[in-house]
Design a protein around this motif. Sequence first.
Motif, mmCIF file in Angstrom:
data_model
loop_
_atom_site.group_PDB
_atom_site.id
_atom_site.type_symbol
_atom_site.label_atom_id
_atom_site.label_comp_id
_atom_site.label_asym_id
_atom_site.label_seq_id
_atom_site.Cartn_x
_atom_site.Cartn_y
_atom_site.Cartn_z
ATOM 1 N N GLN A 1 20.338 50.769 -0.430
ATOM 2 C CA GLN A 1 18.952 51.140 -0.701
ATOM 3 C C GLN A 1 18.633 52.385 0.105
ATOM 4 O O GLN A 1 18.974 52.462 1.296
ATOM 5 C CB GLN A 1 18.009 50.002 -0.338
ATOM 6 N N LEU A 2 17.979 53.340 -0.538
ATOM 7 C CA LEU A 2 17.728 54.639 0.080
ATOM 8 C C LEU A 2 16.242 54.957 0.058
ATOM 9 O O LEU A 2 15.553 54.683 -0.936
ATOM 10 C CB LEU A 2 18.494 55.729 -0.680
ATOM 11 N N ALA A 3 15.774 55.567 1.134
ATOM 12 C CA ALA A 3 14.368 55.954 1.228
ATOM 13 C C ALA A 3 14.271 57.321 1.883
ATOM 14 O O ALA A 3 14.656 57.478 3.043
ATOM 15 C CB ALA A 3 13.577 54.921 2.015
ATOM 16 N N GLU A 4 13.745 58.293 1.132
ATOM 17 C CA GLU A 4 13.590 59.653 1.659
ATOM 18 C C GLU A 4 12.233 59.810 2.331
ATOM 19 O O GLU A 4 11.263 59.122 2.001
ATOM 20 C CB GLU A 4 13.692 60.701 0.538
ATOM 21 N N SER A 5 12.187 60.767 3.243
ATOM 22 C CA SER A 5 10.921 61.141 3.867
ATOM 23 C C SER A 5 11.044 62.583 4.344
ATOM 24 O O SER A 5 12.148 63.123 4.430
ATOM 25 C CB SER A 5 10.578 60.217 5.035
ATOM 26 N N GLY A 6 9.901 63.186 4.646
ATOM 27 C CA GLY A 6 9.908 64.514 5.238
ATOM 28 C C GLY A 6 9.489 65.637 4.326
ATOM 29 O O GLY A 6 9.420 66.793 4.755
ATOM 30 N N GLY A 7 9.215 65.334 3.066
ATOM 31 C CA GLY A 7 8.790 66.390 2.165
ATOM 32 C C GLY A 7 7.392 66.883 2.521
ATOM 33 O O GLY A 7 6.697 66.294 3.343
#
Length: 121
Positions: free
Chosen positions: A3-9
């Motif tokens: 499971q992947l979760a991006e952040s920082g945009g």
Amino acid sequence: QVQLAESGGGLVQAGESLRLSCAASVRTRTLTNYVMGWFRQAPGKERELIAAITWGEGRTHYADSVKGRFTISRGDRENTVFLQMNSLKSEDTAVYYCAAKGRGGTVYDYWGQGTQVTVSS
């Protein structure tokens, strides 16, 4: 399973920097047997692979469009992959996705939800 979760945009000016993070939750507790990639998709364009890292060896690959400006890296203590983006241009505006595939695999099987990066000129 991964499971992947991006952040920082976010929204930045041309020439500025931004760092994206992708936190991975892995059933095997390690990403050693995976290749992690960052993709992006701009409006009206196809999704493209811009950077990848083979977790175990740390080998990296970059698309020509970002080579020399973007850096993909692994977190030291956690299953996190980063994308450091420097000298951003308006054409870098896109939704950025983190993805994973097994080593030797040809298809990225696991995807995050994406994070928007907007670069104003």
